[in-house]
Design a protein around this motif. Structure first.
Motif, short mmCIF file in Angstrom:
data_model
loop_
_atom_site.label_atom_id
_atom_site.label_comp_id
_atom_site.label_asym_id
_atom_site.label_seq_id
_atom_site.Cartn_x
_atom_site.Cartn_y
_atom_site.Cartn_z
N ARG A 119 0.85 -1.18 0.00
CA ARG A 119 0.00 0.00 0.00
C ARG A 119 0.89 1.24 0.00
O ARG A 119 2.12 1.13 0.08
N ILE A 120 0.28 2.39 -0.06
CA ILE A 120 1.07 3.62 -0.16
C ILE A 120 1.99 3.78 1.03
O ILE A 120 3.09 4.34 0.92
N GLY A 143 -1.72 2.54 -4.62
CA GLY A 143 -2.99 3.11 -4.18
C GLY A 143 -4.17 2.18 -4.33
O GLY A 143 -5.16 2.31 -3.60
N ASP A 146 -4.95 0.38 -1.21
CA ASP A 146 -5.47 1.23 -0.15
C ASP A 146 -6.99 1.34 -0.23
O ASP A 146 -7.66 1.55 0.78
N THR A 156 -7.58 3.23 3.45
CA THR A 156 -6.63 4.21 3.96
C THR A 156 -7.24 5.60 3.93
O THR A 156 -7.71 6.05 2.88
N VAL A 158 -7.61 9.54 3.50
CA VAL A 158 -6.97 10.39 2.49
C VAL A 158 -5.78 11.15 3.08
O VAL A 158 -4.72 11.25 2.45
N PHE A 161 -2.92 8.85 3.37
CA PHE A 161 -2.41 8.57 2.02
C PHE A 161 -1.47 9.70 1.59
O PHE A 161 -0.37 9.45 1.09
N ARG A 162 -1.90 10.94 1.81
CA ARG A 162 -1.08 12.09 1.44
C ARG A 162 0.25 12.09 2.21
O ARG A 162 1.32 12.31 1.64
N ARG A 235 -13.12 7.39 -3.03
CA ARG A 235 -11.82 7.35 -2.37
C ARG A 235 -10.69 7.24 -3.39
O ARG A 235 -9.65 7.88 -3.24
N TYR A 239 -7.62 9.81 -3.83
CA TYR A 239 -6.21 9.41 -3.89
C TYR A 239 -5.52 10.03 -5.11
O TYR A 239 -4.38 10.52 -5.02
N ASN A 240 -6.20 9.99 -6.23
CA ASN A 240 -5.60 10.53 -7.45
C ASN A 240 -5.38 12.03 -7.35
O ASN A 240 -4.41 12.57 -7.87
#
Length: 296
Positions: A119-120, A143, A146, A156, A158, A161-162, A235, A239-240
């Motif tokens: 995962r990220i 991603g 996630d 996950t 956001v 994730f960032r 989600r 992520y994108n």
């Protein structure tokens, strides 16, 4: 009288020459001194600065998850890095590394550090291993795992994730400030569900636990099932946006602009074993997108 006029003209000519010489009037203009020697032929143009983005990097490394390891592309439940979109050497894929370096050099000057199931949050550690190879380009695709969790609540967050993606870039930059980064968008998981939901074999495989947050109970069209899928899709889109925004802050990073997310994989471009991971042909399509992003 004639002799006097000649003397007067001579004096005026001498004075004019002295004034012109003192003022420095020349092709340059103003009061600048006239150029002498080679400088009089025109100033040399300043050399053009080297472009920040190099379209022909000499080495490539890849980080990410099972998509980049070629999982389920060659055999069931197996990695197949030779068909990886990023660094694979098989001719049918024509990977990013092969397109950039040529097949012979790609074997020696590309490295695949991706791990199936990653995962990220695992990418910073992969980046730490990448820097030992000192690649000129790092390809990132992460991603999907996630978002593909046992439930929407397990996805996950956001913000997390960032934080992980930013840490991955910081890890790279601490050692390799000039290496370039290509970032692929997270694939459209809703599109995968739409492609396979009417396929009995795909549904059976998905029920074994492949991306249950999106693909579980694939036949159901109840309000709850539709809401679950919409939540996962939202989600993925979030992520994108993170990948795009974080990459935009790094002058040597390029996001694919959502090209992977927007690509409509056909069933032939998905694994015949899990109907989720890219097949060899699907890997080739990912390689095309990456090469186009890197070289444009």
């Amino acid at each position: 009288m004639r002799k006097r006029r000649l003397v007067t003209r001579a004096v005026l000519a001498a004075v004019t020459a002295a004034v012109l010489g003192a003022s420095g009037c020349d092709a340059v203009g103003g009061t600048s001194p006239a150029p002498t020697g080679t400088g009089g032929r025109g100033a040399r143009p300043s050399p053009k600065p080297a472009p920040v983005w190099d379209r022909a990097p000499a080495s490539v490394a890849a980080v990410g998850d099972s998509i980049t390891t070629g999982f389920d592309a060659c055999a069931v439940l197996s990695d197949c890095p030779e068909v990886s979109w990023a660094t694979g050497t098989r001719a049918a894929v024509d990977s990013l590394a092969v397109r950039l370096l040529g097949r012979a050099k790609a074997t020696e000057h590309s490295w695949n550090l991706a791990v199936t199931g990653a995962r990220i949050g695992d990418v910073p550690g992969q980046m730490a291993r990448v820097v030992t190879h000192r690649p000129q380009l790092v390809a990132v695709m992460a991603g999907a795992n996630d978002a593909c969790r046992r439930s929407v609540d397990a996805m996950t967050p956001v913000a997390e994730f960032r934080e992980s993606f930013e840490e991955a870039l910081r890890t790279l930059r601490r050692s390799l400030p000039k290496s370039q980064v290509y970032v692929a968008s997270v694939p459209n998981l809703m599109r995968l569900w739409e492609q396979g939901r009417l396929n009995p074999t795909a549904r059976q495989v998905w029920d074994l636990g492949i991306c249950p947050s999106m693909l579980g109970d694939a036949e159901s069209l109840t309000a709850a099932a539709n809401q679950r899928r919409a939540t996962v899709q939202g989600r993925v889109e979030a992520y994108n946006k993170v990948l795009k925004d974080v990459c935009a802050k790094d002058r040597r990073c390029r996001f694919d602009g959502g090209a992977v997310y927007g690509y409509q994989f056909s069933q032939a471009q998905l694994s015949q074993w899990d109907f989720f991971h890219p097949s060899v042909d699907g890997q080739a399509r990912l390689a095309e997108i990456a090469y186009r992003t890197v070289t444009n």
